[in-house]
Design an enzyme around this catalytic site. Structure first.
Site, PDB file in Angstrom:
ATOM      1  N   GLU A  96      -7.220   5.748  14.267  1.00 22.26           N
ATOM      2  CA  GLU A  96      -7.091   4.761  13.195  1.00 22.26           C
ATOM      3  C   GLU A  96      -8.391   4.680  12.408  1.00 22.26           C
ATOM      4  O   GLU A  96      -9.482   4.766  12.970  1.00 22.26           O
ATOM      5  CB  GLU A  96      -6.754   3.395  13.806  1.00 22.26           C
ATOM      6  CG  GLU A  96      -6.469   2.305  12.812  1.00 22.26           C
ATOM      7  CD  GLU A  96      -5.963   1.024  13.491  1.00 22.26           C
ATOM      8  OE1 GLU A  96      -6.135  -0.045  12.894  1.00 22.26           O
ATOM      9  OE2 GLU A  96      -5.392   1.094  14.600  1.00 22.26           O
ATOM     10  N   ASP A  98      -9.934   2.089   9.496  1.00 23.02           N
ATOM     11  CA  ASP A  98      -9.607   0.729   9.049  1.00 23.02           C
ATOM     12  C   ASP A  98     -10.451   0.196   7.917  1.00 23.02           C
ATOM     13  O   ASP A  98     -11.682   0.228   7.977  1.00 23.02           O
ATOM     14  CB  ASP A  98      -9.886  -0.261  10.202  1.00 23.02           C
ATOM     15  CG  ASP A  98      -8.695  -0.488  11.099  1.00 23.02           C
ATOM     16  OD1 ASP A  98      -7.592  -0.109  10.730  1.00 23.02           O
ATOM     17  OD2 ASP A  98      -8.913  -1.056  12.173  1.00 23.02           O
ATOM     18  N   GLU A 100     -10.298  -3.766   6.602  1.00 22.96           N
ATOM     19  CA  GLU A 100      -9.675  -5.082   6.712  1.00 22.96           C
ATOM     20  C   GLU A 100     -10.497  -6.051   5.858  1.00 22.96           C
ATOM     21  O   GLU A 100     -11.723  -6.056   5.919  1.00 22.96           O
ATOM     22  CB  GLU A 100      -9.627  -5.571   8.164  1.00 22.96           C
ATOM     23  CG  GLU A 100      -8.744  -4.720   9.066  1.00 22.96           C
ATOM     24  CD  GLU A 100      -8.573  -5.320  10.453  1.00 22.96           C
ATOM     25  OE1 GLU A 100      -9.105  -6.417  10.700  1.00 22.96           O
ATOM     26  OE2 GLU A 100      -7.915  -4.685  11.286  1.00 22.96           O
ATOM     27  N   HIS A 113     -14.251  -5.549   6.662  1.00 28.50           N
ATOM     28  CA  HIS A 113     -14.396  -5.122   8.052  1.00 28.50           C
ATOM     29  C   HIS A 113     -13.922  -3.679   8.154  1.00 28.50           C
ATOM     30  O   HIS A 113     -12.822  -3.354   7.707  1.00 28.50           O
ATOM     31  CB  HIS A 113     -13.546  -6.048   8.927  1.00 28.50           C
ATOM     32  CG  HIS A 113     -13.495  -5.688  10.373  1.00 28.50           C
ATOM     33  ND1 HIS A 113     -14.275  -6.318  11.319  1.00 28.50           N
ATOM     34  CD2 HIS A 113     -12.734  -4.784  11.063  1.00 28.50           C
ATOM     35  CE1 HIS A 113     -13.999  -5.816  12.517  1.00 28.50           C
ATOM     36  NE2 HIS A 113     -13.073  -4.883  12.375  1.00 28.50           N
ATOM     37  N   ASP A 189      -6.845 -17.465  13.873  1.00 31.11           N
ATOM     38  CA  ASP A 189      -7.463 -17.652  15.190  1.00 31.11           C
ATOM     39  C   ASP A 189      -8.796 -16.906  15.301  1.00 31.11           C
ATOM     40  O   ASP A 189      -9.564 -17.139  16.228  1.00 31.11           O
ATOM     41  CB  ASP A 189      -6.513 -17.206  16.312  1.00 31.11           C
ATOM     42  CG  ASP A 189      -6.030 -15.778  16.150  1.00 31.11           C
ATOM     43  OD1 ASP A 189      -5.997 -15.273  15.005  1.00 31.11           O
ATOM     44  OD2 ASP A 189      -5.670 -15.158  17.166  1.00 31.11           O
ATOM     45  N   TRP A 190      -9.098 -16.001  14.327  1.00 29.52           N
ATOM     46  CA  TRP A 190     -10.365 -15.271  14.411  1.00 29.52           C
ATOM     47  C   TRP A 190     -10.955 -14.853  13.063  1.00 29.52           C
ATOM     48  O   TRP A 190     -12.159 -14.588  12.965  1.00 29.52           O
ATOM     49  CB  TRP A 190     -10.205 -13.994  15.258  1.00 29.52           C
ATOM     50  CG  TRP A 190      -9.273 -12.971  14.657  1.00 29.52           C
ATOM     51  CD1 TRP A 190      -7.930 -12.883  14.854  1.00 29.52           C
ATOM     52  CD2 TRP A 190      -9.607 -11.900  13.760  1.00 29.52           C
ATOM     53  NE1 TRP A 190      -7.401 -11.844  14.132  1.00 29.52           N
ATOM     54  CE2 TRP A 190      -8.405 -11.214  13.453  1.00 29.52           C
ATOM     55  CE3 TRP A 190     -10.800 -11.458  13.183  1.00 29.52           C
ATOM     56  CZ2 TRP A 190      -8.367 -10.109  12.598  1.00 29.52           C
ATOM     57  CZ3 TRP A 190     -10.759 -10.353  12.316  1.00 29.52           C
ATOM     58  CH2 TRP A 190      -9.555  -9.689  12.044  1.00 29.52           C
ATOM     59  N   GLY A 194     -14.970 -16.866  12.834  1.00 33.39           N
ATOM     60  CA  GLY A 194     -14.562 -16.802  14.233  1.00 33.39           C
ATOM     61  C   GLY A 194     -13.400 -17.701  14.583  1.00 33.39           C
ATOM     62  O   GLY A 194     -13.197 -18.033  15.750  1.00 33.39           O
ATOM     63  N   ARG A 268     -24.597  -6.517  22.683  1.00 30.83           N
ATOM     64  CA  ARG A 268     -23.240  -6.068  22.984  1.00 30.83           C
ATOM     65  C   ARG A 268     -23.245  -4.824  23.868  1.00 30.83           C
ATOM     66  O   ARG A 268     -22.324  -4.603  24.640  1.00 30.83           O
ATOM     67  CB  ARG A 268     -22.517  -5.775  21.662  1.00 30.83           C
ATOM     68  CG  ARG A 268     -21.077  -5.326  21.823  1.00 30.83           C
ATOM     69  CD  ARG A 268     -20.453  -5.129  20.448  1.00 30.83           C
ATOM     70  NE  ARG A 268     -19.139  -4.554  20.513  1.00 30.83           N
ATOM     71  CZ  ARG A 268     -18.448  -4.149  19.464  1.00 30.83           C
ATOM     72  NH1 ARG A 268     -18.988  -4.262  18.251  1.00 30.83           N
ATOM     73  NH2 ARG A 268     -17.248  -3.634  19.607  1.00 30.83           N
TER      74      ARG A 268
END
Length: 280
Positions: A96, A98, A100, A113, A189-190, A194, A268
């Protein structure tokens, strides 16, 4: 018939013949009527309301290509909404590529994104602001995918390059044909801060608009590619790379408009950044 009228008709024919036609190239796949093809196939709109979003996909599958789409994003208070535009293969170990577009409160910028998945694994997010208001007019969002690299561009300006670094053990999408997809859906929800900012349904319906879909691409059908290995010059994008000017534009975008880069997120990845992040 006058010469001027004949020229006008010929000019109109050329424009129509070169423009993409959504009726021919696209299937609206969900949304129960919320996705509409208008203006004799020259305009497509996706709508989101409290009950459902909507989406479409390309009729063809592609194995490498340069995909362009003119998009005008949801205006006003678009917080909680996500407009997607991406390439994706089928199956549980999908590839994929992306785009967004994460909506925001009126006056606050959209977030673009980006991500790349190979064999079902992504975690390669980079996020950007734009240097214009993407809700005022149509802008061209492009995905170049060839065996050497993936380039994300906005109005011809590259914002991200993901190189094929298989020689260093980094997976790269190159064997699974993909369709073009787009959708408009609720992700409050995100999507915005956030998930702190929710969709304001009093502003619904939300609408994104599309024009000038263009796929210079190798169509994959019955296990074969439409691209001839004997005439690569017809598909210059198959070996396209960033020239010096484009590299400078890429640096400008990443210096001034990048807001998140997984390659600098040491918290991360405490065991070390991904290999492609440290490649020369």
């Amino acid at each position: 018939m006058t010469t001027s009228l004949l020229l006008s008709l010929l000019f109109s024919f050329v424009i129509l013949a070169s423009a993409a036609n959504f009726n021919q190239d696209i299937d609206v796949t969900w949304g129960d009527g919320r996705g509409k093809i208008l203006e004799n196939g020259n305009l497509l709109t996706l709508t989101l309301d409290k009950f459902s979003g909507s989406g479409f996909q390309s009729k063809n599958q592609y194995l490498f290509g340069k995909i362009d789409m003119n998009i005008k994003l949801v205006p006003g208070n678009s917080a909680g909404t996500v407009t997607t535009y991406y390439l994706r293969s089928e199956g549980s170990t999908w590839d994929e590529i992306d785009f967004e577009f994460l909506g925001n409160l009126s006056g606050d910028p959209y977030i673009v994104h980006t991500n790349v998945y190979t064999q079902g694994k992504g975690d390669k997010e980079q996020q950007f602001y734009l240097w214009f208001d993407p809700t005022k007019d149509f802008h061209t969002y492009s995905l170049l995918w060839n065996p050497q690299r993936i380039i994300f561009s906005v109005d011809g300006t590259p914002i991200r390059e993901f190189k094929n670094l298989e020689s260093t053990g980094v997976a790269f999408p190159k064997s699974q044909p993909m369709r073009v997809y787009s959708s408009l859906w609720n992700a409050d929800d995100w999507a915005t801060r956030g998930g702190l900012v929710k969709t304001d349904w009093s502003k619904a319906p939300f609408t994104a608009a599309y024009r000038n879909y263009k796929a210079d691409a190798c169509v994959w059908s019955s296990g074969k590619s439409s691209c001839s290995s004997t005439s690569p010059s017809q598909n210059s994008w198959l070996s396209q790379e960033l020239d010096i000017t484009s590299q400078e534009r890429l640096k400008w975008v990443q210096k001034n408009y990048m807001m998140y880069n997984y390659c600098t997120d040491t918290k991360r990845f405490p065991q070390g950044l991904p290999k492609e992040c440290t490649a020369p």
